[in-house]
Design a protein around this motif. Structure first.
Motif, PDB file in Angstrom:
ATOM      1  N   THR A  90       0.801  -1.243   0.021  1.00  0.00           N
ATOM      2  CA  THR A  90      -0.011   0.099   0.129  1.00  0.00           C
ATOM      3  C   THR A  90       0.741   1.284  -0.017  1.00  0.00           C
ATOM      4  O   THR A  90       0.482   2.251  -0.699  1.00  0.00           O
ATOM      5  CB  THR A  90      -0.848  -0.145   1.312  1.00  0.00           C
ATOM      6  OG1 THR A  90      -1.674  -1.375   1.396  1.00  0.00           O
ATOM      7  CG2 THR A  90      -1.919   1.115   1.165  1.00  0.00           C
ATOM      8  N   VAL A 104       1.814   6.180  -2.782  1.00  0.00           N
ATOM      9  CA  VAL A 104       1.975   7.733  -2.828  1.00  0.00           C
ATOM     10  C   VAL A 104       3.446   8.014  -3.243  1.00  0.00           C
ATOM     11  O   VAL A 104       3.507   9.362  -3.287  1.00  0.00           O
ATOM     12  CB  VAL A 104       1.721   8.196  -1.379  1.00  0.00           C
ATOM     13  CG1 VAL A 104       0.548   8.114  -0.861  1.00  0.00           C
ATOM     14  CG2 VAL A 104       2.975   7.580  -0.343  1.00  0.00           C
ATOM     15  N   ALA A 162      -1.328   7.946  -6.000  1.00  0.00           N
ATOM     16  CA  ALA A 162      -2.315   8.776  -5.215  1.00  0.00           C
ATOM     17  C   ALA A 162      -1.473   9.883  -4.802  1.00  0.00           C
ATOM     18  O   ALA A 162      -0.361   9.857  -4.102  1.00  0.00           O
ATOM     19  CB  ALA A 162      -2.782   7.839  -3.849  1.00  0.00           C
ATOM     20  N   ILE A 183      -1.252  12.430  -2.589  1.00  0.00           N
ATOM     21  CA  ILE A 183      -1.904  13.006  -1.490  1.00  0.00           C
ATOM     22  C   ILE A 183      -1.069  14.114  -0.745  1.00  0.00           C
ATOM     23  O   ILE A 183       0.167  14.061  -1.068  1.00  0.00           O
ATOM     24  CB  ILE A 183      -2.476  11.944  -0.621  1.00  0.00           C
ATOM     25  CG1 ILE A 183      -1.487  11.380  -0.055  1.00  0.00           C
ATOM     26  CG2 ILE A 183      -3.433  11.379  -1.383  1.00  0.00           C
ATOM     27  CD1 ILE A 183      -1.893  10.374   1.156  1.00  0.00           C
ATOM     28  N   PHE A 202       1.488   9.644   5.531  1.00  0.00           N
ATOM     29  CA  PHE A 202       0.884   8.443   4.840  1.00  0.00           C
ATOM     30  C   PHE A 202       1.594   7.205   5.096  1.00  0.00           C
ATOM     31  O   PHE A 202       1.466   6.197   5.334  1.00  0.00           O
ATOM     32  CB  PHE A 202       0.296   8.654   3.336  1.00  0.00           C
ATOM     33  CG  PHE A 202      -0.428   7.504   3.003  1.00  0.00           C
ATOM     34  CD1 PHE A 202      -1.747   7.210   3.241  1.00  0.00           C
ATOM     35  CD2 PHE A 202       0.361   6.573   1.899  1.00  0.00           C
ATOM     36  CE1 PHE A 202      -2.459   6.027   2.749  1.00  0.00           C
ATOM     37  CE2 PHE A 202      -0.278   5.477   1.590  1.00  0.00           C
ATOM     38  CZ  PHE A 202      -1.669   5.291   1.823  1.00  0.00           C
ATOM     39  N   ARG A 219       3.887  16.809   0.506  1.00  0.00           N
ATOM     40  CA  ARG A 219       3.534  16.265  -0.741  1.00  0.00           C
ATOM     41  C   ARG A 219       4.931  15.591  -1.436  1.00  0.00           C
ATOM     42  O   ARG A 219       5.877  16.256  -1.798  1.00  0.00           O
ATOM     43  CB  ARG A 219       3.027  16.977  -1.822  1.00  0.00           C
ATOM     44  CG  ARG A 219       2.012  16.300  -3.082  1.00  0.00           C
ATOM     45  CD  ARG A 219       1.442  17.411  -3.842  1.00  0.00           C
ATOM     46  NE  ARG A 219       0.492  18.092  -3.093  1.00  0.00           N
ATOM     47  CZ  ARG A 219      -0.805  17.754  -3.271  1.00  0.00           C
ATOM     48  NH1 ARG A 219      -1.242  16.523  -3.943  1.00  0.00           N
ATOM     49  NH2 ARG A 219      -1.573  18.377  -2.698  1.00  0.00           N
ATOM     50  N   HIS A 223      -4.970  21.237  -5.155  1.00  0.00           N
ATOM     51  CA  HIS A 223      -4.712  20.684  -3.734  1.00  0.00           C
ATOM     52  C   HIS A 223      -3.532  20.700  -3.127  1.00  0.00           C
ATOM     53  O   HIS A 223      -3.159  20.073  -2.291  1.00  0.00           O
ATOM     54  CB  HIS A 223      -5.210  19.095  -3.778  1.00  0.00           C
ATOM     55  CG  HIS A 223      -4.680  18.389  -5.041  1.00  0.00           C
ATOM     56  ND1 HIS A 223      -5.557  17.856  -5.941  1.00  0.00           N
ATOM     57  CD2 HIS A 223      -3.458  18.199  -5.446  1.00  0.00           C
ATOM     58  CE1 HIS A 223      -4.921  17.371  -7.104  1.00  0.00           C
ATOM     59  NE2 HIS A 223      -3.571  17.623  -6.836  1.00  0.00           N
ATOM     60  N   LEU A 226     -11.181  14.026  -1.278  1.00  0.00           N
ATOM     61  CA  LEU A 226     -11.402  12.779  -1.259  1.00  0.00           C
ATOM     62  C   LEU A 226     -11.090  11.892  -2.336  1.00  0.00           C
ATOM     63  O   LEU A 226     -10.822  10.876  -2.549  1.00  0.00           O
ATOM     64  CB  LEU A 226     -13.040  12.594  -1.063  1.00  0.00           C
ATOM     65  CG  LEU A 226     -13.411  12.595   0.607  1.00  0.00           C
ATOM     66  CD1 LEU A 226     -15.021  12.215   0.452  1.00  0.00           C
ATOM     67  CD2 LEU A 226     -12.857  11.253   1.191  1.00  0.00           C
ATOM     68  N   ASP A 233      -8.445  12.474  -4.026  1.00  0.00           N
ATOM     69  CA  ASP A 233      -7.031  12.125  -3.761  1.00  0.00           C
ATOM     70  C   ASP A 233      -7.078  10.811  -3.298  1.00  0.00           C
ATOM     71  O   ASP A 233      -5.952   9.889  -3.496  1.00  0.00           O
ATOM     72  CB  ASP A 233      -6.416  13.176  -2.869  1.00  0.00           C
ATOM     73  CG  ASP A 233      -6.187  14.522  -3.672  1.00  0.00           C
ATOM     74  OD1 ASP A 233      -6.353  14.298  -4.898  1.00  0.00           O
ATOM     75  OD2 ASP A 233      -5.828  15.457  -2.993  1.00  0.00           O
ATOM     76  N   TYR A 234      -7.910  10.249  -2.297  1.00  0.00           N
ATOM     77  CA  TYR A 234      -7.676   9.216  -1.427  1.00  0.00           C
ATOM     78  C   TYR A 234      -8.071   8.043  -1.953  1.00  0.00           C
ATOM     79  O   TYR A 234      -8.124   6.835  -1.544  1.00  0.00           O
ATOM     80  CB  TYR A 234      -8.177   9.457  -0.173  1.00  0.00           C
ATOM     81  CG  TYR A 234      -7.429  10.300   0.697  1.00  0.00           C
ATOM     82  CD1 TYR A 234      -6.140   9.588   1.354  1.00  0.00           C
ATOM     83  CD2 TYR A 234      -7.362  11.696   0.664  1.00  0.00           C
ATOM     84  CE1 TYR A 234      -5.352  10.411   2.090  1.00  0.00           C
ATOM     85  CE2 TYR A 234      -6.676  12.320   1.425  1.00  0.00           C
ATOM     86  CZ  TYR A 234      -5.583  11.821   2.039  1.00  0.00           C
ATOM     87  OH  TYR A 234      -4.596  12.690   2.764  1.00  0.00           O
ATOM     88  N   VAL A 248      -5.828   5.341  -3.058  1.00  0.00           N
ATOM     89  CA  VAL A 248      -5.157   4.834  -2.010  1.00  0.00           C
ATOM     90  C   VAL A 248      -6.064   3.603  -1.626  1.00  0.00           C
ATOM     91  O   VAL A 248      -5.810   2.462  -1.392  1.00  0.00           O
ATOM     92  CB  VAL A 248      -5.220   5.555  -0.675  1.00  0.00           C
ATOM     93  CG1 VAL A 248      -4.772   5.042   0.341  1.00  0.00           C
ATOM     94  CG2 VAL A 248      -4.164   6.744  -1.042  1.00  0.00           C
ATOM     95  N   LEU A 249      -7.662   3.970  -1.770  1.00  0.00           N
ATOM     96  CA  LEU A 249      -8.394   2.863  -1.200  1.00  0.00           C
ATOM     97  C   LEU A 249      -8.263   1.677  -2.107  1.00  0.00           C
ATOM     98  O   LEU A 249      -8.234   0.412  -1.970  1.00  0.00           O
ATOM     99  CB  LEU A 249      -9.983   3.439  -1.466  1.00  0.00           C
ATOM    100  CG  LEU A 249     -10.900   2.376  -0.716  1.00  0.00           C
ATOM    101  CD1 LEU A 249     -10.858   2.310   0.427  1.00  0.00           C
ATOM    102  CD2 LEU A 249     -12.499   3.115  -1.283  1.00  0.00           C
TER     103      LEU A 249
END
Lengths: 382, 388, 123
Positions: free
Chosen positions: A94, A98, A113, A115, A121, A178, A370, C2, C4-5, C8-9
């Motif tokens: 997982t 990122v 991702a 984020i 994370f 980030r 973002h 959300l 963005d995540y 990840v999910l």
């Protein structure tokens, strides 16, 4: 295709590509590489029976693990016994989500991702890996796994401190969590281990190289400890605890622990590459906006850097003896913890005297979308 | 099946419970017989407080083969190949110790060339034993076989020498009372000299690898300290005794064989800890090389067997004898009583690793589990000799 | 945000799916063996286990865990500080000194814990 469908489609493509085409084969061949490199170091031949130069060995191993008797001893706690191997494997895979593994390919950013709290994370998910080992050791209801599990808990949490502290200088410098920003900053101002590369005449940038190297060393060593590699492989310490936490495991459940360890190594190397070694950037190679071939080369560069780090992992394993438990704790808690803490304030002091501030990259461009504007970060973390 | 389990359980329960209420709850673990680093089927019942060893009970006998009783029912010659199996790393020195005690018992002279060959083979044995011990010790420390492989590379060369001389790599059965079994050719001696000449290169490389390694120093210094008083009163011999600074080497004390003819020094330790024991082996290898070089120069031509000895129908006079040598692991002695028959009346082995092992608990208490493995490795045991 | 995540999910689902399917395939393909009491007993180097399998363990491991929670929180406090530091430091030296004083206060506890022998495994 509407943007959301396109987004989900490309994301799935990236996930499947990274996990099944890159990471898992890399994990299996890391095992093979470990055996071949150790053979090289020890004047042996290594695996050479299955296929040319033993190249099909990982496939044979996978088949063997799948076909082995799937045995659950009577004395174990069944639910947790089955849960533990999954918990060892899942966080390692997982975390890679990122990490930016390339620039862009056909306009699609090569990160699964992107984020805004990337590093947090990474630490949050990676530290879940300890549960796999602890639960595995506990659920086995046997003494050697128990000792290995207890050892690994305290080892992994101890080195997580050094891990967390060692990256703070980077964020002092960049002002953003980030990971894509971290890579972009390194492209503009030189990799973190050569912070003077973009600013040759600035003595303070040269001065910054010292704490950055300390950070790099502490972080890299803490990654060794987090992934239970020698000289910190105390949780499984074969010569002391037989097999440590996975003594009672066999077949695919053992294989998941095993693969989880290598996946964690690859993820750890990916984080080191991203934070300190410039990510997918290599001097002279443009990013993916100049053509898809460069996008592919960027991805290749990123994984090539990981392979170099994996080689160092293996090299160290077959060179150094193991630390003793109390020495390990002392090293983590006294030496690395203190040096990383002092290091943070060194960087902070350098930045305070450093005027004018380094030009900040990307904040203006990203702010609307973002990105995190510098001063308003606090609440998002908590 | 469950009946078997019950019998095993009844047999193997330690007679004394090791949990003491005063010290809080200790974790009792059985380490061995099936353990990666107990050097064979050795077992320790360990009581742990966290990582610290509070009690340790060595249990041996898993490899007991009734060696001594078999020796009493076999002819004198028949026991010779069987001594190979005692310390299967050093069959040459086992042979020599046994041959020496029979020679003492029957008053047999050994020809000069045979004595020189014995010294050469015993020192080669010492080289390969000490080299592989260092490798094993580092492996116990978690160095994953690299030092071991380096050591085994050198050991291979020496075992090849043994093979071309005696026909067997490990179970050499080379010596006889009154001499040696086969003569060494000039080529063999030249090959041996070449290997010995190159051995210091290996030692230099190995010492570079290990001696100044920070982790190794941290793992071995002040670990498993042995005081000279305890060592002497427990009958410890060999490098382990000399590591505590006691100058006792049977090659000097007894001067058996032709050792008095050679110039060599006895390395002595200062602290008696694991690091000293480790360095003792490295230094002894250097001295062995010097002995070997002198032996290659001095070795005369001549017979290798005393022609008066009838090896096959051998009947020594009534009497008793104790012959001992400085084996790589310590004092190896054979005590023989003869009643005039073809078999010894009493055949007793004094195995160095068994006696060196008896103080294991004293060395280990208060150290961590990881240290126990390192200390055990530094004692240098071979279970074939401990259990006999 | 959300959005963005969501990847990840998806990534977590794929990872869990991989681990679960590997186990399921192994259950389906793996040969079932005979169960014997000895095979079912915990591994203790070939001996019948002595004592309890999960006894109470040394309190030192708990102390380490407690220290970890303390200092890990400290590190979490440092992240937001680190992110805003470069924008704030020029003209506001208090940003530097406040974090230094915060850490020095924690260091008092750290030194106390070390002096108390949290890392001393010998006694």
């Amino acid at each position: 295709m509407n943007p959301t469908t396109f987004f989900i489609f490309t994301t799935l493509l990236k996930i499947v590509g990274i996990v099944f085409v890159v990471i898992l084969p890399m994990v299996s061949y890391a095992v093979y590489a470990e055996r071949k490199v150790s053979a090289l170091i020890q004047d042996r031949l290594g695996p050479n029976r299955v296929g040319p130069a033993g190249l099909f060995q990982p496939i044979a191993d996978a088949m063997k693990f799948l076909l082995k008797e799937d045995f659950t001893p009577a004395h174990v706690n069944k639910f947790y016994y089955w849960l533990a191997p999954c918990l060892a494997m899942v966080p390692a895979i997982t975390t890679i989500a990122v990490v930016p593994f390339g620039s862009t390919l056909f306009g699609v950013p090569m990160v699964i991702a992107d984020i805004n709290v990337g590093v947090l994370f990474v630490f949050a998910i990676a530290s879940l890996g300890v549960y796999g080992i602890v639960i595995g050791g506990w659920a086995s209801n046997s003494k050697y796994p128990f000792l290995g599990g207890v050892r690994s808990t305290s080892q992994m949490i101890s080195y997580e401190l050094s891990l967390g502290l060692a990256v703070i200088p980077i964020f002092l410098l960049i002002g953003n969590l980030r990971l894509t920003e971290v890579v972009q900053y390194q492209i503009d101002h030189g990799w973190m281990i050569v912070p003077f590369a973009g600013d040759w005449r600035n003595p303070l940038a040269w001065l910054l190289a010292i704490p950055m190297w300390i950070s790099f060393a502490v972080f890299a060593i803490a990654v060794f400890a987090e992934t239970n590699r020698l000289p910190f492989d105390l949780p499984e310490a074969e010569t002391e605890l037989v097999g440590g936490y996975h003594t009672e495991y066999s077949s695919m459940k053992f294989a998941l622990f095993f693969l989880g360890e290598y996946a964690a190594m690859i993820t750890g190397s990916a984080i080191i590459v991203t934070l300190f070694l410039g990510g997918w950037h290599f001097p002279g190679i443009p990013d993916g906006s100049h053509g898809w071939i460069f996008g592919l080369i960027n991805i290749f560069v990123f994984f090539a850097k990981i392979v170099v780090l994996l080689f160092i992992f293996i090299w160290v394993r077959f060179t150094l003896p193991r630390f003793r438990y109390d020495q390990l704790m002392r090293l983590g808690w006294v030496f690395f913890f203190e040096i990383a803490l002092v290091n943070i304030f060194c960087v902070a002091a350098i930045l305070a005297f450093h005027a004018p501030p380094f030009p900040k990259h990307g904040l203006q461009a990203d702010e609307s979308d973002h990105g995190i504007p510098g001063g308003k970060m606090g609440p998002a973390v908590a | 099946m469950s009946a078997i389990v019950e019998t095993i359980e009844a047999m193997e329960r330690p007679p004394v419970t090791m949990t003491s209420r005063l010290e809080g709850e200790l974790l009792e673990v059985s380490m061995g017989p099936q353990h990666p680093s107990t050097h064979g089927v050795f077992r320790m019942n360990v009581a742990l407080d966290g990582e610290i060893v509070r009690k340790l009970k060595p249990v041996f006998g898993y490899l007991h083969r009734n060696h001594e009783k078999i020796g009493e029912n076999t002819s004198y010659l028949g026991s010779m190949p069987y001594t190979d199996r005692l310390d299967y790393f050093c069959s040459m020195t086992n042979n020599w110790a046994y041959a020496l005690s029979v020679e003492k018992l029957a008053g047999i002279e050994v020809p000069e060339r045979a004595e020189y060959l014995r010294v050469v083979l015993a020192e080669l044995t010492r080289l390969q034993n000490h080299a592989s011990l260092l490798g094993f010790l580092l492996s116990d420390m978690g160095a994953w076989g690299t030092p071991l492989m380096y050591a085994f590379r050198e050991r291979e060369k020496i075992l090849d020498l043994f093979e071309s001389l005696s026909g067997s790599r490990m179970m050499c059965d080379y010596m006889r009372f009154g001499g040696c079994r086969v003569d060494a050719s000039a080529e063999w001696l030249a090959r041996a000299k070449e290997i010995v000449d190159r051995f210091p290169n290996f030692l230099d490389e190995f010492e570079k690898l290990i001696v100044e390694n920070e982790i190794l120093i941290a793992r071995t210094q002040n670990v498993g300290k042995l005081s000279p008083q305890l060592a002497i009163s427990a009958g410890i011999t060999g490098p382990m005794l000399r590591a505590c600074g006691v100058n006792y080497d049977i090659r000097k004390v007894d001067g058996y064989g032709y050792y008095p003819r050679f110039q060599f020094r006895i390395p002595l330790g200062e602290h008696g800890d694991t690091y000293d024991r480790l360095m003792m082996r490295a230094l002894e290898m250097r001295e062995s090389i010097s002995i070997l070089n002198q032996a290659f120069e001095q070795i005369p031509a001549g017979p290798i067997m005393n022609p008066k000895v009838k090896v096959r129908a051998f009947r020594p006079p009534v009497g008793e004898a104790y012959g001992r040598i400085e084996a790589p692991k310590g004092e190896l002695g054979f005590y023989l009583i003869s009643d005039g028959s073809p078999n010894p009346y009493r055949y007793r082995v004094r195995p160095p690793s068994f006696i060196n092992l008896t103080i294991l608990e004293d060395l280990c208490l208060g150290h961590t589990v990881a240290d126990v493995m390192v200390i055990l490795g530094s004692v240098d045991i071979v279970m074939g000799e401990v259990d006999r | 945000m959300l959005r963005d995540y969501l990847p990840v999910l998806l990534q977590i689902i794929v990872a869990v799916g991989f681990a679960a399917s590997a186990l399921i395939v192994s259950v389906l393909l793996g040969k079932a063996g005979r169960r014997t009491p000895i095979k079912d007993s915990p591994y203790e180097c070939g001996m019948v286990p002595i004592g309890e399998a999960q006894p109470r363990f040394s309190v030192r491991f708990y102390l380490i865990a407690m220290l970890f929670i303390l200092f890990d929180l400290e590190i979490v406090f440092m992240y937001p500080w680190a992110v805003v530091y470069r924008d704030m430091i020029h003209g506001h030296p208090v940003v530097f000194w406040s974090m230094l004083s915060f850490v020095s206060m924690l260091m008092i506890g750290y030194v106390y814990a070390l002096r108390k022998g949290v890392l001393d495994w010998r006694n």
